[in-house]
Design a protein around this motif. Structure first.
Motif, PDB file in Angstrom:
ATOM      1  N   THR A 158      -5.608   1.129  -5.090  1.00  0.00           N
ATOM      2  CA  THR A 158      -4.529   0.526  -4.315  1.00  0.00           C
ATOM      3  C   THR A 158      -4.918  -0.917  -3.975  1.00  0.00           C
ATOM      4  O   THR A 158      -6.048  -1.182  -3.553  1.00  0.00           O
ATOM      5  CB  THR A 158      -4.265   1.304  -3.020  1.00  0.00           C
ATOM      6  OG1 THR A 158      -5.479   1.416  -2.278  1.00  0.00           O
ATOM      7  CG2 THR A 158      -3.721   2.695  -3.332  1.00  0.00           C
ATOM      8  N   ALA A 160      -3.547  -4.510  -1.990  1.00  0.00           N
ATOM      9  CA  ALA A 160      -2.601  -5.234  -1.136  1.00  0.00           C
ATOM     10  C   ALA A 160      -2.746  -6.723  -1.441  1.00  0.00           C
ATOM     11  O   ALA A 160      -3.830  -7.294  -1.298  1.00  0.00           O
ATOM     12  CB  ALA A 160      -2.887  -4.970   0.340  1.00  0.00           C
ATOM     13  N   ARG A 164       3.472 -14.033  -1.529  1.00  0.00           N
ATOM     14  CA  ARG A 164       4.431 -13.696  -2.590  1.00  0.00           C
ATOM     15  C   ARG A 164       4.880 -14.915  -3.388  1.00  0.00           C
ATOM     16  O   ARG A 164       5.987 -14.945  -3.926  1.00  0.00           O
ATOM     17  CB  ARG A 164       5.653 -13.000  -1.979  1.00  0.00           C
ATOM     18  CG  ARG A 164       6.333 -13.799  -0.881  1.00  0.00           C
ATOM     19  CD  ARG A 164       7.561 -13.085  -0.351  1.00  0.00           C
ATOM     20  NE  ARG A 164       8.079 -13.729   0.855  1.00  0.00           N
ATOM     21  CZ  ARG A 164       9.154 -13.306   1.519  1.00  0.00           C
ATOM     22  NH1 ARG A 164       9.834 -12.258   1.080  1.00  0.00           N
ATOM     23  NH2 ARG A 164       9.560 -13.929   2.626  1.00  0.00           N
ATOM     24  N   ALA A 173       0.844  -9.481  -8.925  1.00  0.00           N
ATOM     25  CA  ALA A 173       1.335  -8.108  -8.814  1.00  0.00           C
ATOM     26  C   ALA A 173       1.630  -7.521 -10.189  1.00  0.00           C
ATOM     27  O   ALA A 173       1.284  -6.364 -10.479  1.00  0.00           O
ATOM     28  CB  ALA A 173       2.578  -8.064  -7.930  1.00  0.00           C
ATOM     29  N   THR A 182      -1.942   0.366  -8.095  1.00  0.00           N
ATOM     30  CA  THR A 182      -0.775   0.560  -7.245  1.00  0.00           C
ATOM     31  C   THR A 182      -0.746  -0.600  -6.256  1.00  0.00           C
ATOM     32  O   THR A 182      -1.687  -0.787  -5.491  1.00  0.00           O
ATOM     33  CB  THR A 182      -0.856   1.900  -6.498  1.00  0.00           C
ATOM     34  OG1 THR A 182      -0.881   2.958  -7.458  1.00  0.00           O
ATOM     35  CG2 THR A 182       0.337   2.083  -5.574  1.00  0.00           C
ATOM     36  N   THR A 184       0.905  -3.276  -3.343  1.00  0.00           N
ATOM     37  CA  THR A 184       1.779  -3.613  -2.226  1.00  0.00           C
ATOM     38  C   THR A 184       1.711  -5.123  -2.036  1.00  0.00           C
ATOM     39  O   THR A 184       0.618  -5.687  -1.956  1.00  0.00           O
ATOM     40  CB  THR A 184       1.317  -2.939  -0.923  1.00  0.00           C
ATOM     41  OG1 THR A 184       1.356  -1.524  -1.091  1.00  0.00           O
ATOM     42  CG2 THR A 184       2.200  -3.339   0.250  1.00  0.00           C
ATOM     43  N   CYS A 186       2.527  -8.157   0.439  1.00  0.00           N
ATOM     44  CA  CYS A 186       2.830  -8.472   1.829  1.00  0.00           C
ATOM     45  C   CYS A 186       3.179  -9.952   1.953  1.00  0.00           C
ATOM     46  O   CYS A 186       2.777 -10.770   1.116  1.00  0.00           O
ATOM     47  CB  CYS A 186       1.633  -8.165   2.721  1.00  0.00           C
ATOM     48  SG  CYS A 186       0.976  -6.493   2.537  1.00  0.00           S
ATOM     49  N   THR A 190       6.383  -9.320   6.678  1.00  0.00           N
ATOM     50  CA  THR A 190       5.806  -7.982   6.785  1.00  0.00           C
ATOM     51  C   THR A 190       5.599  -7.655   8.267  1.00  0.00           C
ATOM     52  O   THR A 190       4.920  -8.394   8.977  1.00  0.00           O
ATOM     53  CB  THR A 190       4.467  -7.899   6.029  1.00  0.00           C
ATOM     54  OG1 THR A 190       4.699  -8.174   4.639  1.00  0.00           O
ATOM     55  CG2 THR A 190       3.833  -6.530   6.171  1.00  0.00           C
ATOM     56  N   ALA A 196      -0.413  -2.552   6.664  1.00  0.00           N
ATOM     57  CA  ALA A 196      -0.159  -2.567   5.227  1.00  0.00           C
ATOM     58  C   ALA A 196      -1.433  -2.777   4.417  1.00  0.00           C
ATOM     59  O   ALA A 196      -1.557  -2.262   3.300  1.00  0.00           O
ATOM     60  CB  ALA A 196       0.854  -3.653   4.884  1.00  0.00           C
ATOM     61  N   THR A 197      -2.377  -3.543   4.971  1.00  0.00           N
ATOM     62  CA  THR A 197      -3.586  -3.864   4.205  1.00  0.00           C
ATOM     63  C   THR A 197      -4.728  -2.876   4.449  1.00  0.00           C
ATOM     64  O   THR A 197      -5.604  -2.741   3.606  1.00  0.00           O
ATOM     65  CB  THR A 197      -4.084  -5.285   4.542  1.00  0.00           C
ATOM     66  OG1 THR A 197      -4.316  -5.388   5.955  1.00  0.00           O
ATOM     67  CG2 THR A 197      -3.048  -6.328   4.132  1.00  0.00           C
ATOM     68  N   ALA A 200      -5.633  -0.271   1.747  1.00  0.00           N
ATOM     69  CA  ALA A 200      -5.884  -0.717   0.377  1.00  0.00           C
ATOM     70  C   ALA A 200      -7.371  -0.697   0.023  1.00  0.00           C
ATOM     71  O   ALA A 200      -8.232  -1.003   0.846  1.00  0.00           O
ATOM     72  CB  ALA A 200      -5.337  -2.127   0.185  1.00  0.00           C
TER      73      ALA A 200
END
Length: 284
Positions: A158, A160, A164, A173, A182, A184, A186, A190, A196-197, A200
């Motif tokens: 995973t 993070a 963006r 990404a 996988t 995510t 942010c 966010t 969220a992090t 990961a």
């Protein structure tokens, strides 16, 4: 338990990439890269100087086209179109930040895709998203290259990505997804970044905010890649990660400078040499 944090240095990997670029450049002959700059930003100046120095060492001619920071978008576009049409130029980079009225996404379309060595043209980004051959933005590719060089597995992990932008976050990404991670992504909207992090395995900080990522943002044993290049008052650079805070929490951290940066520069040179090789072969 605390972790003895491993440094994810980029020097060795950058050296490998520079040797590849040098071999390609010697096989082709004359290779030329042009960087278009329309800003007085000191971080940008530092970065462009590093590209120029590295290019000289591998036999690539790197020229900077310095435009005033109030240059109109139309004038920047004309410069990019002229460079794209110049057969002696193999790679073109439009360096950000740009004048307030200029939009990188609009202007980058004036760079011929075959010379778009930093993956800025929307056509290049679209091909990348579709899994088709294209030059990826060098900084995004450098993150994956650095992790590979240090034996950090991506498949099934995973990740993070904090940020963006079309320069790092979004293309990274896609590169990570292609490696079966996988992901995510942010950003500034966010709601709870730490939440969220913290789940990961790998955290990539690419927000352009000094010291944003601290211990509370990480799971114990997380691998952290710091993409931040923020100018300090003394003329140095600092990253997006508070290295002192994450010590003992992170299992590994890339330094700033010395981590992603040299790999990014080396990839730009390798991309340019590849573009020259393809041009010499008739665009194949």
């Amino acid at each position: 338990m605390g972790y003895e944090m491993v440094e994810l240095g980029g020097a060795a990997r950058a050296g490998e990439l520079r040797r590849e670029a040098r071999d390609l450049a010697e096989a082709v002959g004359q290779v030329r890269l042009v960087v278009v700059v329309a800003t007085d930003d000191e971080s940008t100046a530092w970065y462009v100087r590093s590209i120029t120095r590295a290019a000289e060492k591998v036999g690539i001619d790197c020229t900077t086209v310095k435009l005033p920071p109030d240059t109109k978008p139309a004038a920047i576009r004309e410069e990019l179109l002229a460079l794209s049409a110049d057969k002696t130029v193999h790679g073109v980079i439009l360096q950000t930040p740009l004048p307030p009225a200029a939009k990188a996404a609009d202007l980058a379309g004036a760079i011929a895709p075959e010379k778009d060595v930093d993956g800025a043209n929307p056509l290049s980004l679209g091909r990348l998203a579709a899994g088709l051959p294209a030059f990826a933005p060098a900084t995004a590719e450098a993150v994956v290259s650095l992790l590979d060089a240090h034996g950090v597995a991506l498949a099934g992990r995973t990740v993070a990505v904090v940020g963006r932008s079309t320069v790092v976050g979004k293309p990274l990404a896609h590169l990570l997804l292609d490696r079966d991670a996988t992901v995510t992504v942010c950003h500034s909207r966010t709601a709870d970044l730490a939440a969220a992090t913290r789940t990961a395995d790998i955290v990539v900080a690419a927000a352009g905010r000094p010291g944003l990522i601290r211990a509370e943002h990480l799971a114990p044993g997380a691998v952290v890649v710091d993409v931040g290049t923020n100018a300090t008052e003394d003329g140095g650079l600092t990253g997006d990660v508070d290295a002192e805070s994450v010590a003992g929490r992170a299992a590994a951290l890339s330094p700033v400078p010395g981590g992603v940066g040299p790999v990014t520069t080396a990839l730009l040179l390798r991309h340019t040499a590849l573009a020259a090789q393809r041009a010499a072969a008739g665009g194949q």
